[in-house]
Design a protein around this motif. Structure first.
Motif, PDB file in Angstrom:
ATOM      1  N   ALA A 195      -1.257 -19.099  34.224  1.00  0.00           N
ATOM      2  CA  ALA A 195      -1.774 -17.755  34.583  1.00  0.00           C
ATOM      3  C   ALA A 195      -2.752 -17.257  33.693  1.00  0.00           C
ATOM      4  O   ALA A 195      -1.974 -16.038  32.789  1.00  0.00           O
ATOM      5  CB  ALA A 195      -0.220 -17.018  34.348  1.00  0.00           C
ATOM      6  N   GLN A 196      -3.594 -17.594  33.756  1.00  0.00           N
ATOM      7  CA  GLN A 196      -4.792 -17.151  33.293  1.00  0.00           C
ATOM      8  C   GLN A 196      -4.873 -16.075  32.898  1.00  0.00           C
ATOM      9  O   GLN A 196      -4.606 -14.789  34.108  1.00  0.00           O
ATOM     10  CB  GLN A 196      -6.221 -18.254  33.053  1.00  0.00           C
ATOM     11  CG  GLN A 196      -5.995 -19.670  33.067  1.00  0.00           C
ATOM     12  CD  GLN A 196      -5.951 -20.155  31.575  1.00  0.00           C
ATOM     13  OE1 GLN A 196      -6.744 -19.104  30.843  1.00  0.00           O
ATOM     14  NE2 GLN A 196      -5.449 -21.056  31.332  1.00  0.00           N
ATOM     15  N   GLU A 197      -5.813 -15.643  31.788  1.00  0.00           N
ATOM     16  CA  GLU A 197      -5.549 -13.680  31.758  1.00  0.00           C
ATOM     17  C   GLU A 197      -7.049 -13.319  32.514  1.00  0.00           C
ATOM     18  O   GLU A 197      -8.072 -14.041  32.947  1.00  0.00           O
ATOM     19  CB  GLU A 197      -6.537 -14.166  30.519  1.00  0.00           C
ATOM     20  CG  GLU A 197      -5.358 -13.958  28.897  1.00  0.00           C
ATOM     21  CD  GLU A 197      -4.096 -12.493  29.718  1.00  0.00           C
ATOM     22  OE1 GLU A 197      -4.260 -11.184  29.594  1.00  0.00           O
ATOM     23  OE2 GLU A 197      -3.685 -12.915  28.938  1.00  0.00           O
ATOM     24  N   PRO A 198      -6.882 -12.196  33.098  1.00  0.00           N
ATOM     25  CA  PRO A 198      -8.193 -11.308  34.030  1.00  0.00           C
ATOM     26  C   PRO A 198      -9.644 -11.969  33.423  1.00  0.00           C
ATOM     27  O   PRO A 198     -10.615 -12.494  34.345  1.00  0.00           O
ATOM     28  CB  PRO A 198      -7.621 -10.417  33.855  1.00  0.00           C
ATOM     29  CG  PRO A 198      -6.519 -10.013  34.331  1.00  0.00           C
ATOM     30  CD  PRO A 198      -5.670 -10.811  32.670  1.00  0.00           C
ATOM     31  N   ALA A 199      -9.450 -11.753  32.362  1.00  0.00           N
ATOM     32  CA  ALA A 199     -10.575 -11.840  32.090  1.00  0.00           C
ATOM     33  C   ALA A 199     -11.828 -13.835  32.126  1.00  0.00           C
ATOM     34  O   ALA A 199     -13.021 -13.528  32.282  1.00  0.00           O
ATOM     35  CB  ALA A 199     -11.410 -11.320  30.406  1.00  0.00           C
ATOM     36  N   THR A 200     -10.396 -14.128  31.920  1.00  0.00           N
ATOM     37  CA  THR A 200     -10.362 -15.837  32.058  1.00  0.00           C
ATOM     38  C   THR A 200     -11.497 -16.061  34.240  1.00  0.00           C
ATOM     39  O   THR A 200     -11.841 -16.511  33.826  1.00  0.00           O
ATOM     40  CB  THR A 200      -9.864 -16.712  31.538  1.00  0.00           C
ATOM     41  OG1 THR A 200      -9.771 -16.390  30.528  1.00  0.00           O
ATOM     42  CG2 THR A 200      -9.765 -18.435  31.769  1.00  0.00           C
ATOM     43  N   LEU A 201     -10.332 -15.759  34.589  1.00  0.00           N
ATOM     44  CA  LEU A 201     -10.584 -16.010  35.950  1.00  0.00           C
ATOM     45  C   LEU A 201     -11.788 -15.716  36.221  1.00  0.00           C
ATOM     46  O   LEU A 201     -12.648 -16.018  37.192  1.00  0.00           O
ATOM     47  CB  LEU A 201      -9.065 -15.194  36.502  1.00  0.00           C
ATOM     48  CG  LEU A 201      -7.903 -16.481  36.244  1.00  0.00           C
ATOM     49  CD1 LEU A 201      -6.819 -14.998  36.959  1.00  0.00           C
ATOM     50  CD2 LEU A 201      -7.843 -17.347  37.009  1.00  0.00           C
ATOM     51  N   ALA A 202     -12.309 -13.749  35.871  1.00  0.00           N
ATOM     52  CA  ALA A 202     -13.224 -13.456  36.217  1.00  0.00           C
ATOM     53  C   ALA A 202     -14.666 -14.554  35.815  1.00  0.00           C
ATOM     54  O   ALA A 202     -15.593 -14.383  36.121  1.00  0.00           O
ATOM     55  CB  ALA A 202     -13.477 -11.882  35.495  1.00  0.00           C
ATOM     56  N   SER A 203     -14.382 -15.169  34.735  1.00  0.00           N
ATOM     57  CA  SER A 203     -15.843 -15.396  34.603  1.00  0.00           C
ATOM     58  C   SER A 203     -15.544 -16.553  35.374  1.00  0.00           C
ATOM     59  O   SER A 203     -17.006 -17.260  35.579  1.00  0.00           O
ATOM     60  CB  SER A 203     -15.522 -15.470  32.919  1.00  0.00           C
ATOM     61  OG  SER A 203     -14.649 -16.937  32.560  1.00  0.00           O
ATOM     62  N   PHE A 204     -14.528 -17.844  35.212  1.00  0.00           N
ATOM     63  CA  PHE A 204     -14.691 -18.404  36.565  1.00  0.00           C
ATOM     64  C   PHE A 204     -15.341 -18.354  38.209  1.00  0.00           C
ATOM     65  O   PHE A 204     -15.754 -18.934  38.088  1.00  0.00           O
ATOM     66  CB  PHE A 204     -13.333 -19.375  36.866  1.00  0.00           C
ATOM     67  CG  PHE A 204     -12.846 -20.774  35.658  1.00  0.00           C
ATOM     68  CD1 PHE A 204     -13.626 -21.737  35.941  1.00  0.00           C
ATOM     69  CD2 PHE A 204     -11.931 -19.694  34.197  1.00  0.00           C
ATOM     70  CE1 PHE A 204     -13.066 -22.952  35.186  1.00  0.00           C
ATOM     71  CE2 PHE A 204     -11.554 -20.302  33.679  1.00  0.00           C
ATOM     72  CZ  PHE A 204     -12.283 -22.156  33.956  1.00  0.00           C
ATOM     73  N   ILE A 205     -15.435 -17.761  38.639  1.00  0.00           N
ATOM     74  CA  ILE A 205     -15.402 -16.927  39.544  1.00  0.00           C
ATOM     75  C   ILE A 205     -16.773 -16.668  39.304  1.00  0.00           C
ATOM     76  O   ILE A 205     -17.585 -16.725  40.453  1.00  0.00           O
ATOM     77  CB  ILE A 205     -14.801 -15.310  40.535  1.00  0.00           C
ATOM     78  CG1 ILE A 205     -13.259 -15.955  40.392  1.00  0.00           C
ATOM     79  CG2 ILE A 205     -15.323 -14.623  41.456  1.00  0.00           C
ATOM     80  CD1 ILE A 205     -12.179 -14.442  40.204  1.00  0.00           C
ATOM     81  N   LYS A 206     -17.492 -16.128  38.220  1.00  0.00           N
ATOM     82  CA  LYS A 206     -18.478 -15.797  38.237  1.00  0.00           C
ATOM     83  C   LYS A 206     -19.200 -16.901  38.171  1.00  0.00           C
ATOM     84  O   LYS A 206     -20.667 -17.175  39.093  1.00  0.00           O
ATOM     85  CB  LYS A 206     -18.749 -14.166  37.254  1.00  0.00           C
ATOM     86  CG  LYS A 206     -18.728 -13.212  37.148  1.00  0.00           C
ATOM     87  CD  LYS A 206     -18.518 -12.821  35.609  1.00  0.00           C
ATOM     88  CE  LYS A 206     -18.297 -11.517  35.522  1.00  0.00           C
ATOM     89  NZ  LYS A 206     -18.390 -10.601  34.584  1.00  0.00           N
ATOM     90  N   GLU A 207     -19.272 -17.681  37.559  1.00  0.00           N
ATOM     91  CA  GLU A 207     -19.196 -19.414  37.713  1.00  0.00           C
ATOM     92  C   GLU A 207     -19.862 -19.839  39.080  1.00  0.00           C
ATOM     93  O   GLU A 207     -20.948 -20.316  39.247  1.00  0.00           O
ATOM     94  CB  GLU A 207     -18.782 -19.854  36.199  1.00  0.00           C
ATOM     95  CG  GLU A 207     -19.566 -21.068  36.346  1.00  0.00           C
ATOM     96  CD  GLU A 207     -18.888 -22.177  35.356  1.00  0.00           C
ATOM     97  OE1 GLU A 207     -19.609 -23.223  35.356  1.00  0.00           O
ATOM     98  OE2 GLU A 207     -17.457 -22.279  34.518  1.00  0.00           O
ATOM     99  N   ALA A 208     -18.786 -19.346  40.260  1.00  0.00           N
ATOM    100  CA  ALA A 208     -18.845 -20.196  41.499  1.00  0.00           C
ATOM    101  C   ALA A 208     -20.016 -19.803  41.842  1.00  0.00           C
ATOM    102  O   ALA A 208     -20.127 -20.196  42.445  1.00  0.00           O
ATOM    103  CB  ALA A 208     -17.185 -20.932  41.902  1.00  0.00           C
ATOM    104  N   ALA A 209     -19.983 -17.760  41.634  1.00  0.00           N
ATOM    105  CA  ALA A 209     -20.818 -17.271  42.645  1.00  0.00           C
ATOM    106  C   ALA A 209     -22.872 -18.214  42.618  1.00  0.00           C
ATOM    107  O   ALA A 209     -22.876 -18.102  43.390  1.00  0.00           O
ATOM    108  CB  ALA A 209     -20.738 -15.704  42.100  1.00  0.00           C
ATOM    109  N   SER A 210     -22.500 -17.779  41.352  1.00  0.00           N
ATOM    110  CA  SER A 210     -23.931 -18.307  40.583  1.00  0.00           C
ATOM    111  C   SER A 210     -24.418 -20.038  41.370  1.00  0.00           C
ATOM    112  O   SER A 210     -25.278 -19.926  41.258  1.00  0.00           O
ATOM    113  CB  SER A 210     -23.494 -18.257  38.976  1.00  0.00           C
ATOM    114  OG  SER A 210     -23.171 -19.505  38.214  1.00  0.00           O
ATOM    115  N   GLN A 211     -23.245 -20.758  41.154  1.00  0.00           N
ATOM    116  CA  GLN A 211     -23.651 -22.255  42.241  1.00  0.00           C
ATOM    117  C   GLN A 211     -24.260 -22.020  43.740  1.00  0.00           C
ATOM    118  O   GLN A 211     -24.054 -22.771  44.134  1.00  0.00           O
ATOM    119  CB  GLN A 211     -22.046 -23.080  41.713  1.00  0.00           C
ATOM    120  CG  GLN A 211     -21.877 -23.045  40.197  1.00  0.00           C
ATOM    121  CD  GLN A 211     -20.769 -23.687  39.898  1.00  0.00           C
ATOM    122  OE1 GLN A 211     -20.101 -23.891  40.514  1.00  0.00           O
ATOM    123  NE2 GLN A 211     -21.138 -24.306  38.612  1.00  0.00           N
TER     124      GLN A 211
END
Length: 211
Positions: A195-211
């Motif tokens: 259950a990661q912190e919101p900021a951590t999840l947001a950064s993974f989502i941004k990374e996936a979007a950039s790919q």
């Protein structure tokens, strides 16, 4: 607007799964230009749990080899984590760990109707907040109706077990992909456990979007 699918592998009797979901919602609020689509996938914490379930405290102490005091501390920590994300955990001495195989079949049915998120959240609340038996067909059918599903169709799904093999196959598939604990978020090509912190999840989502 970019679109990212977050695959969430979870169980409805996993307290950190609802905390993780709520944190994911907080993460999504911080993403202005990314649309997030959440897909739920089944995982049973206790696939061999008997139909009648087991006392929750006994189960946790047995499964994790901890004492009553540590069990109580863990519960208190969860209640606080729930408060932080706006979710109420109501544990008591009679709380039970339950078999969730039927619940996962119902979620699969709900997904076919575009209502899986409503069904999943309804099950989390019924189990953790209201102390309902989510292995009881009558309870499940009532929850299904509340989530917008047809009552008689939901009843037929549970009685016939028509999605039992599909759910088992999907559970096996995610385990074969190396998922051993929940919640696990599969975002792009990365698996993010816990259950990661919101900021951590947001950064993974941004990374996936950039790919």
């Amino acid at each position: 607007m970019q679109k990212v699918t977050v695959n969430m592998v979870s169980d409805v009797v996993c307290p950190w799964c609802i905390v993780g979901y709520q944190r994911l919602q907080e993460a999504i609020k911080t993403l202005d230009d990314i649309e997030v689509d959440i897909k739920f996938h089944p995982f049973e914490l206790n696939p061999n749990m008997p139909e009648e379930g087991q006392n929750l405290r006994e189960h946790i102490m047995e499964k994790y080899g901890i004492g009553a005091e540590q069990s109580a501390q863990n519960r208190a920590r969860l209640v606080e984590a729930g408060k932080d994300v706006g979710f109420a955990f109501n544990f008591d001495d009679d709380s039970r760990m339950q078999n969730t195989f039927k619940a996962h079949q119902l979620i699969h049915f709900a997904a076919e109707k575009g209502l899986e998120e409503q069904m999943k959240l309804s099950l989390f609340s019924a189990y953790f907040t209201d102390g309902k038996d989510i292995n009881d067909n009558a309870v499940l059918v009532k929850l299904a109706a509340g989530a917008g599903l047809d009552k008689s169709q939901a009843s037929e799904v549970l009685e016939s077990g028509k999605y039992a093999s599909v759910v088992r196959e999907e559970e096996t598939l995610w385990m074969q992909r190396g998922i051993q604990s929940v919640p696990t978020f599969v975002i792009g090509n990365q698996g993010v456990a816990g259950a990661q912190e919101p900021a951590t999840l947001a950064s993974f989502i941004k990374e996936a979007a950039s790919q």
